[in-house]
Design a protein around this motif. Structure first.
Motif, short mmCIF file in Angstrom:
data_model
loop_
_atom_site.label_atom_id
_atom_site.label_comp_id
_atom_site.label_asym_id
_atom_site.label_seq_id
_atom_site.Cartn_x
_atom_site.Cartn_y
_atom_site.Cartn_z
N LEU A 125 0.86 -1.11 -0.10
CA LEU A 125 0.01 0.05 0.02
C LEU A 125 0.88 1.32 -0.05
O LEU A 125 0.82 2.23 -0.87
CB LEU A 125 -0.91 -0.10 1.10
N VAL A 126 1.83 1.40 0.96
CA VAL A 126 2.63 2.55 0.78
C VAL A 126 3.45 2.66 -0.30
O VAL A 126 3.79 3.71 -0.75
CB VAL A 126 3.53 2.39 2.25
N GLY A 127 4.01 1.46 -0.78
CA GLY A 127 4.64 1.77 -2.17
C GLY A 127 4.09 2.06 -3.24
O GLY A 127 4.67 2.76 -4.04
N GLY A 128 2.59 1.70 -3.06
CA GLY A 128 1.95 2.11 -4.15
C GLY A 128 1.69 3.62 -4.11
O GLY A 128 1.92 4.25 -5.32
N TRP A 129 1.49 4.07 -2.85
CA TRP A 129 1.37 5.55 -2.88
C TRP A 129 2.72 6.37 -3.27
O TRP A 129 2.49 7.41 -3.76
CB TRP A 129 0.98 5.84 -1.22
N ASP A 130 3.87 5.65 -2.85
CA ASP A 130 5.10 6.33 -3.35
C ASP A 130 5.36 6.60 -4.75
O ASP A 130 5.69 7.38 -5.23
CB ASP A 130 6.22 5.70 -2.50
N LEU A 131 4.71 5.55 -5.34
CA LEU A 131 4.90 5.44 -6.84
C LEU A 131 4.08 6.57 -7.72
O LEU A 131 4.42 7.25 -8.48
CB LEU A 131 4.76 4.10 -7.43
N LEU A 132 2.90 6.35 -6.98
CA LEU A 132 1.99 7.67 -7.45
C LEU A 132 2.42 9.03 -7.17
O LEU A 132 2.26 9.94 -8.20
CB LEU A 132 0.56 7.30 -6.57
N SER A 133 3.28 9.10 -5.90
CA SER A 133 3.48 10.50 -5.65
C SER A 133 4.68 11.04 -6.90
O SER A 133 4.66 12.19 -7.11
CB SER A 133 4.26 10.49 -4.37
N SER A 199 -13.47 5.15 12.29
CA SER A 199 -12.38 5.28 13.15
C SER A 199 -11.08 5.69 12.14
O SER A 199 -10.20 6.59 12.78
CB SER A 199 -12.07 4.07 13.68
N SER A 200 -11.26 5.43 10.97
CA SER A 200 -9.98 5.93 9.92
C SER A 200 -10.02 7.26 9.75
O SER A 200 -9.07 7.96 9.69
CB SER A 200 -10.16 5.13 8.75
N LEU A 201 -11.55 7.79 9.50
CA LEU A 201 -11.62 9.26 9.38
C LEU A 201 -11.07 9.99 10.49
O LEU A 201 -10.25 11.14 10.40
CB LEU A 201 -12.91 9.32 8.96
N ALA A 202 -11.44 9.53 11.59
CA ALA A 202 -11.15 10.21 12.98
C ALA A 202 -9.60 10.38 13.08
O ALA A 202 -9.15 11.06 13.40
CB ALA A 202 -11.81 9.50 14.00
N TRP A 203 -8.81 9.00 12.80
CA TRP A 203 -7.31 8.77 12.74
C TRP A 203 -6.71 9.90 11.57
O TRP A 203 -5.92 10.71 12.32
CB TRP A 203 -7.11 7.68 12.62
N THR A 204 -7.36 10.02 10.61
CA THR A 204 -6.49 10.94 9.50
C THR A 204 -6.95 12.37 10.05
O THR A 204 -5.91 13.25 9.67
CB THR A 204 -7.65 10.64 8.42
N SER A 205 -8.15 12.76 10.88
CA SER A 205 -8.17 14.15 11.29
C SER A 205 -6.99 14.54 12.29
O SER A 205 -6.95 15.75 12.47
CB SER A 205 -9.44 14.44 11.75
N LEU A 206 -6.23 13.52 12.81
CA LEU A 206 -5.41 14.00 13.82
C LEU A 206 -3.99 14.35 12.98
O LEU A 206 -3.13 15.05 13.70
CB LEU A 206 -4.99 12.85 14.75
N HIS A 207 -4.10 14.19 11.71
CA HIS A 207 -2.82 14.53 10.96
C HIS A 207 -3.08 15.95 10.20
O HIS A 207 -2.85 15.76 8.99
CB HIS A 207 -2.54 13.31 10.02
N GLY A 216 -5.07 11.37 1.86
CA GLY A 216 -5.64 10.41 1.25
C GLY A 216 -4.70 9.12 1.64
O GLY A 216 -5.15 8.00 1.93
N GLU A 217 -3.37 9.13 1.62
CA GLU A 217 -2.37 8.02 2.15
C GLU A 217 -2.77 7.53 3.73
O GLU A 217 -2.87 6.50 3.72
CB GLU A 217 -1.08 8.51 1.87
N VAL A 218 -2.96 8.58 4.39
CA VAL A 218 -3.13 8.28 5.82
C VAL A 218 -4.42 7.32 5.98
O VAL A 218 -4.51 6.67 6.74
CB VAL A 218 -3.07 9.38 6.67
#
Length: 260
Positions: A125-133, A199-207, A216-218
């Motif tokens: 997942l993280v590797g895919g986001w790095d390639l997209l970036s 819970s993912s949305l709440a966690w993302t809002s911490l960043h 989007g990645e988080v």
């Protein structure tokens, strides 16, 4: 005669123990207690920031205050202090449920097979986001991270920053999001899917320090960790994977900053 007979012993009913079964908070209980835990975390971190600002002494200069607040040492200590604040507030929130702290938050380990499957999924997942970036011509790591690393290194607090990002932050963020919030929301009408999403949305809002791309990645990482929490019933797994991801991101940022 009754007046001459010995007094009859008056039977007193035995105390009935509290028979209420353990019960997790549902949607509104989890939401309100979640706000309480978030407030405790915020106050814990704010205490460190206020201390460093006041320690400057003399006239209050906004530029100096911003520099101190954004410094690696300040950020490291504020993140670390967030951990005991969240642990204490979460313990207070769980106590009325009559469930143990570890059981409520699923603080149990899972199999090593699940660990390696989760690690592989996270790496993909993280590797895919790095390639997209890279494809979009963006920086692979947030500029915020690079600046914090530089100031931490200048202040001799790089090791403290690594502990904050790779140990303290994953622990209190996962206990809050995948532990407490997921547990209560998944047992409400939201169900598992709704609890993972919210819970993912709440966690993302911490960043809030990131832009929309890293948001989007988080968020996608949060969905994966939420799914792993559901499949394995282990918050320790998500804590460890979160810590590995943060450590890898810190090393990557440090390496890229040094190569520039």
């Amino acid at each position: 005669m009754d007046s001459l007979s010995p007094a009859r012993a008056v039977a007193t009913p035995a105390a009935i123990p509290d028979q209420r079964p353990p019960r997790a908070w549902k949607f509104w209980g989890t939401t309100l207690w979640g706000l309480f835990i978030f407030a405790a975390m915020f106050l814990g971190q704010l205490t460190v920031i206020i201390y460093f600002v006041l320690r400057q002494g003399g006239s209050f200069d906004i530029a100096d205050a911003i520099r101190v607040i954004g410094g690696g040492l300040t950020i490291s200590l504020s993140v670390i202090l967030g951990l005991p604040a969240v642990l204490l507030a979460t313990w207070v929130a769980i106590r009325p449920t009559r469930m143990s702290f570890a059981d409520y938050l699923a603080l149990r380990w899972t199999s090593w097979r699940n660990f390696f499957i989760g690690l592989a999924a996270l790496a993909i997942l993280v590797g895919g986001w790095d390639l997209l970036s890279r494809a979009l011509g963006r920086e692979v790591t947030p500029g915020f991270m690079g600046e914090v690393l530089k100031t931490a290194q200048a202040e001799g607090a790089l090791w403290l920053l690594v502990i904050a990002f790779s140990v303290a932050a994953p622990m209190w963020e996962e206990i809050f999001a995948r532990g407490f919030l997921y547990r209560g929301w998944s047992e409400s009408r939201l169900g598992v899917a709704g609890a993972i999403f919210l819970s993912s949305l709440a966690w993302t809002s911490l960043h809030l320090q990131y832009d929309w791309f890293f948001f989007g990645e988080v968020f996608s990482i949060g969905l994966l960790l939420g799914y792993l929490r559901y499949r394995t019933n282990s918050t320790w797994l998500t804590i460890v994977l979160h810590g590995i991801n943060n450590l890898a991101a810190t090393i990557q940022t440090f390496w890229l900053a040094g190569s520039n």
